[in-house]
Scaffold this active site. Structure first.
Site, PDB file in Angstrom:
ATOM      1  N   HIS A 245      27.071  32.214   0.835  1.00 14.38           N
ATOM      2  CA  HIS A 245      25.885  31.647   1.477  1.00 14.38           C
ATOM      3  C   HIS A 245      25.228  32.701   2.370  1.00 14.38           C
ATOM      4  O   HIS A 245      24.209  33.285   2.011  1.00 14.38           O
ATOM      5  CB  HIS A 245      26.310  30.397   2.243  1.00 14.38           C
ATOM      6  CG  HIS A 245      25.191  29.565   2.778  1.00 14.38           C
ATOM      7  ND1 HIS A 245      23.878  29.798   2.506  1.00 14.38           N
ATOM      8  CD2 HIS A 245      25.213  28.472   3.597  1.00 14.38           C
ATOM      9  CE1 HIS A 245      23.122  28.903   3.114  1.00 14.38           C
ATOM     10  NE2 HIS A 245      23.915  28.090   3.790  1.00 14.38           N
ATOM     11  N   HIS A 284      18.457  33.035  -8.481  1.00 12.30           N
ATOM     12  CA  HIS A 284      18.501  31.977  -7.474  1.00 12.30           C
ATOM     13  C   HIS A 284      18.626  30.641  -8.164  1.00 12.30           C
ATOM     14  O   HIS A 284      18.066  30.448  -9.235  1.00 12.30           O
ATOM     15  CB  HIS A 284      17.226  32.000  -6.614  1.00 12.30           C
ATOM     16  CG  HIS A 284      17.352  31.278  -5.320  1.00 12.30           C
ATOM     17  ND1 HIS A 284      17.226  29.907  -5.225  1.00 12.30           N
ATOM     18  CD2 HIS A 284      17.621  31.726  -4.064  1.00 12.30           C
ATOM     19  CE1 HIS A 284      17.393  29.553  -3.962  1.00 12.30           C
ATOM     20  NE2 HIS A 284      17.628  30.626  -3.233  1.00 12.30           N
ATOM     21  N   ASP A 340      17.837  37.935  -0.262  1.00  6.97           N
ATOM     22  CA  ASP A 340      18.896  38.850   0.172  1.00  6.97           C
ATOM     23  C   ASP A 340      18.728  40.271  -0.340  1.00  6.97           C
ATOM     24  O   ASP A 340      19.438  41.170   0.090  1.00  6.97           O
ATOM     25  CB  ASP A 340      20.261  38.315  -0.281  1.00  6.97           C
ATOM     26  CG  ASP A 340      20.604  37.031   0.436  1.00  6.97           C
ATOM     27  OD1 ASP A 340      20.441  37.007   1.665  1.00  6.97           O
ATOM     28  OD2 ASP A 340      21.005  36.065  -0.219  1.00  6.97           O
TER      29      ASP A 340
END
Ligand code: ACO
Length: 405
Positions: A245, A284, A340
């Site tokens: 996460h 994703h 990210d």
């Protein structure tokens, strides 16, 4: 609306849905994602507009109360939050008591739950859930949490580097004050570079909410028990600590460091296509096109490098993205950079240690967690109690210890 959940329960009609991937557990009007079109909106406003025109605290207000504040409301909101930045001396001592090399996320998570003991008037366990029918009581906890989380984070940071804790400076902006307490990116006298403080403020906006991600689901699950918001935030932060996460940007950064130079990209891509490796920071669950946050971060990275000096990893990242986005393997699977991919390089350029990355994420996400807490107080949902599909042993006769084989 037309389906009576009770009837389903009586009939025993339920589905096996590991990880709730296909189950909506609440209604929410906080953030909206269209994964196919790459759209993220907070309360109806496009993330691009908020990142360009708003401050993080303004966005926190929007997320929690549903509308952008007027100038006057914003001023009051900023003042209230900045008045709650100080933490109890015993809480500072508590943070000092951790091992010199304690993970900052462990320290922050622990300190958040400890906050519950420093503000017993906010405890539903002691005073009952009815205390949160009082709006002043609700708002007070919101001010406290938003005000104190950066201070806890700064204490954890200073503890790790063996330096004394710096008191907050409430005349500064929210993110400026955070950097001031860290004594990071300072130009003079602890005051941070204004452009870098703004860059981090925008990064906080981008990470503020993302509908029912794992930590927000944890926040809602704990809220459903009626426990106080500090304990709920601690649970949410604990979920964020998990490498799947809050830690993916660290993995993306490590991958870029391992690739090292632009010349090594082609071989790495081949390994990914042969399923030997994963392209970290790509793909994703929800976004099947470019993550809108990644686009903004890419731009911010250039602004940060202009001040901090160019990190060669950005060249690797940009070229890796260019090659991947023109390769059939990635196109067919809708694999694009996610939030990210660029955030780790930016944090590294700003000089943050990698184990501090999830803490930065947590400071921003506190606003989203509180928005969901607030929404759930207004529209309570029953205590979370998912079903399980038992597939263990059938009834067995008890075997005495001497007879066991
Ligand atoms: N690199 C290479 N191939 C990938 C990647 C990747 N990063 N992500 C998915 N694929 C491939 C899979 O191997 C699969 O290929 P196949 O059809 O030949 O079997 C296909 O794409 C579909 O993969 P799924 O796992 O079904 O995709 P899903 O949407 O479930 O996965 C996830 C999403 C978990 C984020 C994945 O893309 C991933 O692991 N990415 C890397 C880690 C990462 O960056 N995580 C951060 C996400 S953002 C956040 O949490 C804040």
């Amino acid at each position: 609306d037309t389906i009576d959940a009770g009837i389903f329960a009586q009939l025993g009609l339920s589905i096996l849905d590991p990880g709730y991937l296909a189950t909506a557990v609440c209604r929410s009007s906080i953030s909206y994602i269209d994964g196919d079109k790459g759209i993220l909106r907070y309360r109806g406003y496009n993330i691009e507009d908020l990142a360009e025109h708003s401050t993080f605290l303004e966005v926190a207000y929007l997320l929690i109360f549903g509308d952008l504040p007027t100038r006057e409301q914003l001023q009051t909101w900023n003042t209230r939050i900045m008045r709650h930045t100080f933490i109890h001396e015993n809480l500072v001592d508590y943070l000092r008591s951790f091992r010199y090399d304690a993970h900052p996320m462990g320290m922050v998570t622990s300190a958040l739950s400890a906050m519950s003991t420093f503000h017993p008037e906010a405890s539903t366990a002691l005073h009952g859930e009815a205390i949160y029918e009082d709006e002043t009581m609700v708002n007070k906890q919101i001010f406290r949490c938003l005000g104190k989380v950066p201070t806890l984070a700064a204490c954890a940071y200073r503890h790790r580097i063996g330096r004394p804790y710096n008191s907050p400076s409430n005349e500064l902006g929210y993110t400026e004050n955070f950097l001031y307490m860290l004594d990071r990116l300072s130009e003079s006298n602890y005051l941070p570079n204004a452009k870098l403080a703004r860059a981090l403020d925008v990064i906080f906006i981008l990470h503020a909410d993302h509908e029912l991600n794992c930590s927000t689901a944890a926040m809602r699950q704990m809220t459903s028990t009626g426990v106080d918001p500090f304990i709920c935030l601690s649970g949410a932060a604990a979920a964020l600590y998990g490498p799947s996460h809050g830690g993916a940007n660290e993995a993306a950064l490590k991958m870029l460091e391992e690739i090292g130079t632009v010349d090594n990209i082609a071989a790495f891509i081949e390994d990914v296509k042969n399923k030997k490796r994963k392209l970290m920071g790509f793909g994703h669950r929800v976004y099947k096109s470019y993550d809108p946050r990644a686009k903004i971060l890419k731009k911010i990275s250039e602004e940060v490098f202009a001040i901090m000096g160019r990190n060669h990893l950005i060249d690797v990242a940009v070229e890796l993205e260019r090659i991947a986005l023109s390769d059939e393997y990635f196109i067919k699977r809708n694999l694009y950079p996610n939030v990210d991919f660029y955030s780790g390089i930016i944090y590294k350029a700003m000089g943050f240690p990698t184990d501090f990355f999830p803490v930065l994420f947590g400071i921003a996400r506190t606003s989203g967690w509180l928005a969901h807490w607030h929404e759930q107080l207004q529209e309570p949902i029953p205590i979370f109690r998912p079903k399980q599909a038992y597939d263990g042993a059938a009834a067995r006769k008890y075997v005495n210890i001497d007879d066991r084989v």
